[in-house]
Design a protein around this motif. Structure first.
Motif, PDB file in Angstrom:
ATOM      1  N   THR A  39       0.878  -1.246   0.234  1.00 47.28           N
ATOM      2  CA  THR A  39       0.023   0.376  -0.270  1.00 47.28           C
ATOM      3  C   THR A  39       0.808   1.325  -0.199  1.00 47.28           C
ATOM      4  O   THR A  39       0.415   2.260  -0.782  1.00 47.28           O
ATOM      5  CB  THR A  39      -0.532   0.195   1.264  1.00 47.28           C
ATOM      6  N   ARG A  41       3.822   1.421  -1.330  1.00 45.52           N
ATOM      7  CA  ARG A  41       4.455   1.468  -2.426  1.00 45.52           C
ATOM      8  C   ARG A  41       3.806   2.140  -3.037  1.00 45.52           C
ATOM      9  O   ARG A  41       3.925   3.418  -4.232  1.00 45.52           O
ATOM     10  CB  ARG A  41       4.780   0.130  -3.142  1.00 45.52           C
ATOM     11  N   HIS A  42       2.305   1.825  -3.537  1.00 45.37           N
ATOM     12  CA  HIS A  42       0.737   2.415  -4.381  1.00 45.37           C
ATOM     13  C   HIS A  42       0.490   3.690  -4.036  1.00 45.37           C
ATOM     14  O   HIS A  42       0.446   4.318  -4.838  1.00 45.37           O
ATOM     15  CB  HIS A  42       0.032   1.491  -3.890  1.00 45.37           C
ATOM     16  N   ALA A  45       4.189   5.850  -5.732  1.00 44.12           N
ATOM     17  CA  ALA A  45       3.521   5.817  -7.273  1.00 44.12           C
ATOM     18  C   ALA A  45       2.289   7.456  -7.561  1.00 44.12           C
ATOM     19  O   ALA A  45       2.167   7.634  -7.961  1.00 44.12           O
ATOM     20  CB  ALA A  45       2.771   4.629  -7.330  1.00 44.12           C
ATOM     21  N   GLU A  55       4.587   7.013 -12.230  1.00 39.88           N
ATOM     22  CA  GLU A  55       4.587   6.267 -11.117  1.00 39.88           C
ATOM     23  C   GLU A  55       5.790   5.261 -11.226  1.00 39.88           C
ATOM     24  O   GLU A  55       6.542   4.568 -10.756  1.00 39.88           O
ATOM     25  CB  GLU A  55       3.439   5.415 -10.977  1.00 39.88           C
ATOM     26  N   GLN A 219       0.947  -9.168  -5.508  1.00 44.19           N
ATOM     27  CA  GLN A 219       1.187  -7.901  -6.155  1.00 44.19           C
ATOM     28  C   GLN A 219       1.995  -7.596  -7.193  1.00 44.19           C
ATOM     29  O   GLN A 219       1.378  -7.516  -8.271  1.00 44.19           O
ATOM     30  CB  GLN A 219       1.086  -6.625  -4.993  1.00 44.19           C
TER      31      GLN A 219
END
Length: 547
Positions: A39, A41-42, A45, A55, A219
């Motif tokens: 999460t 990391r997202h 991005a 991203e 993921q």
């Protein structure tokens, strides 16, 4: 039935890591920490799309080069301002919590970390990494994972041993999910956070580490951050002395890297006090300095994976490698010294890869007939600098080995790592994190014999005035009149030197007075009681580390 359930729960709380039932809790924490890492990391991005239009961490600086200069300057300033306001509002000291605080939590707080300040630090690091800060994302996810284990430990009322091992599970899962390296993640938790390799902790930590890796692979797939070339070992054994020299050089670079951060922190603190700047403005000023550098050198922005990948594939020249090392060290010092957030793991990898490449380009040009690939030097340098900075020679070597899967590369890294950590650990307090704690007067680097004294206050160990073996009030008053006494919240770390220097059998414990002088006598701290408490603590620590 109820008695059986109660007995099983008690076993988990007090002898948890050795119980099979506890492994299910470790599995849940591993999954949770893996989800936190993914999460986070997202989220970085998503924020980078808003600020820089991409991203892709491996193409960030190429995209930034296409942006107008005023935007490159403005984004870090705005990010720093947001960070400053968050830390000013939600932390007592305006400081970002990091891996050092997780180590402190394991040593001194029964495996717990600060929750409110920790959440604020996670938000600050997210904004920093998404808006131009020159740090890494691994440190923040380690602390966020520690928040998860703290919540679980508080919910189940875990004791110190169980709390520490839950903390190790969370950290292992976060590191393994970050690097797709389950072996290294487990050993990082044992080597850096718990700082022991107790058998009872190994199984749950490995389970959590594997769980974190599985979450990450579901993921992102079974891929690593860097596309590594195939490395041959043409004259590998002949080159081993060169890797020894590389390790020494990387140790010195790691020391410069760490000390530059501490110098920047001290300088920024001094300037802030001298100019009477509000603490919330400090990260914004740091962001402005980063923005100015990034206008000409966007390579310093973010975690630096694009530049690291270029170094690992030998796509840079010698001058570029040297310049980028200097710029990255300066940029990280500005970011951390400016209290913007983020970690030092990824920057250390970037500095190490560039240092190894520069060394390899020179070595292979001088001895072209007995030299292998420059990329092998880059990999070895990456591991050597990171190991010296983190104080993690074993887990860092394994991270590189898991990234490459090549035993010759692993051997080269191990040789360089051994030299860099041996040198750097003598010039700082073992690692960047432990030196951070020493600068706060938290003496974890020297081991339990140094920090256990700080766990006991005089109020806990003293004999009260009503004790059958209490000290004479007249004798206590004579010592108080001579200025020899301690407050009830003073630790044994303060009291033990007083026993040694003065040869006292006991020291009065006096409540603070509203006027600032000695107040009411509460009791006396006897040296024999202090030594007994210290001995019990040492025995308990030894039992935990060897169980």
């Amino acid at each position: 039935m109820c008695r059986s359930v109660s007995r099983g729960w008690s076993l988990i709380l007090h002898r948890g890591p050795s119980q099979i039932q506890f492994w299910f809790i470790a599995l849940a924490i591993g999954i949770g920490a893996g989800l936190i890492t993914v999460t986070f990391r997202h989220a970085i991005a998503a924020l980078q799309i808003m600020t820089y239009g991409t991203e892709d961490a491996l193409g960030l600086h190429s995209q930034i080069q296409q942006l107008p200069w005023w935007w490159i300057l403005l984004v870090p300033i705005c990010g720093g301002l947001a960070v400053g306001l968050i830390l000013h509002r939600f932390t007592p000291d305006g400081r970002v919590r990091s891996v050092a605080d997780v180590i402190e939590g394991a040593a001194l707080r029964d495996g717990r970390v600060e929750r409110r300040a920790g959440l604020a630090s996670g938000a600050a690091s997210l904004i920093t990494l998404g808006s131009g800060g020159s740090t890494g994302r691994e440190g923040p996810v380690v602390h966020l994972a520690a928040l998860l284990s703290t919540w679980v430990s508080n919910k189940i009322r875990a004791d110190g041993i169980t709390g520490r091992d839950l903390l190790g599970c969370a950290v292992a899962a976060a590191v393994s999910a970050s690097f797709n390296a389950p072996i290294a993640g487990a050993l990082f938790a044992l080597e850096v956070i718990l700082r022991h390799f107790a058998v009872h902790a190994f199984a749950p930590i490995v389970i959590a580490s594997v769980a974190g890796t599985v979450v990450s692979r579901l993921q992102f797939g079974n891929v690593t951050e860097f596309s590594l070339p195939t490395i041959g070992g043409v004259a590998f054994y002949v080159e081993l002395p060169a890797f020894l020299l590389l390790g020494l050089g990387c140790g010195l670079i790691a020391v410069v890297f760490m000390r530059s951060i501490f110098v920047a922190e001290d300088l920024a603190t001094e300037m802030q006090a001298r100019l009477r700047l509000p603490r919330w403005l400090r990260p914004a000023i740091a962001g402005g300095l980063l923005g100015i550098i990034a206008i000409w050198f966007p390579h310093i922005i973010g975690v630096g994976y694009e530049t690291t990948s270029a170094a690992l594939t030998a796509s840079l020249g010698f001058e570029q490698a040297v310049i980028f090392v200097l710029l990255k060290v300066v940029a990280v010092a500005i970011t951390v010294g400016g209290r913007m957030g983020g970690g030092v793991f990824s920057p250390a990898l970037m500095v190490g890869a560039l240092t190894g490449l520069a060394f390899g380009l020179v070595a292979t040009s001088i001895f072209p007939n007995v030299s292998g690939s420059e990329t092998l030097y880059s990999l070895a340098g990456m591991g050597a600098v990171a190991a010296a900075v983190l104080g993690a020679p074993i887990s860092t070597t394994l991270i590189v080995f898991e990234l490459t899967g090549d035993w010759q590369t692993g051997l080269a890294v191990m040789v360089a790592v051994s030299m860099s950590t041996a040198l750097a650990s003598r010039l700082v307090d073992r690692s960047f994190f432990l030196t951070q704690l020493e600068r706060r007067d938290v003496h974890v680097a020297a081991g339990p014999q140094a920090y256990l004294l700080s766990l006991y206050s005089a109020a806990v160990v003293m004999r009260g005035k009503d004790s059958p073996r209490a000290a004479s009030e007249q004798a206590c008053q004579e010592l108080i009149d001579a200025g020899i006494y301690v407050r009830p919240d003073a630790t044994l770390e303060v009291a033990m030197p007083m026993f040694e220097d003065g040869g006292h059998v006991f020291i009065p414990v006096v409540a603070p007075s509203a006027k600032g002088g000695p107040g009411e006598l509460m009791g006396a701290l006897f040296q024999v009681d202090a030594l007994r408490a210290y001995t019990r603590a040492l025995a308990a620590t030894a039992a935990e580390e060897h169980s």
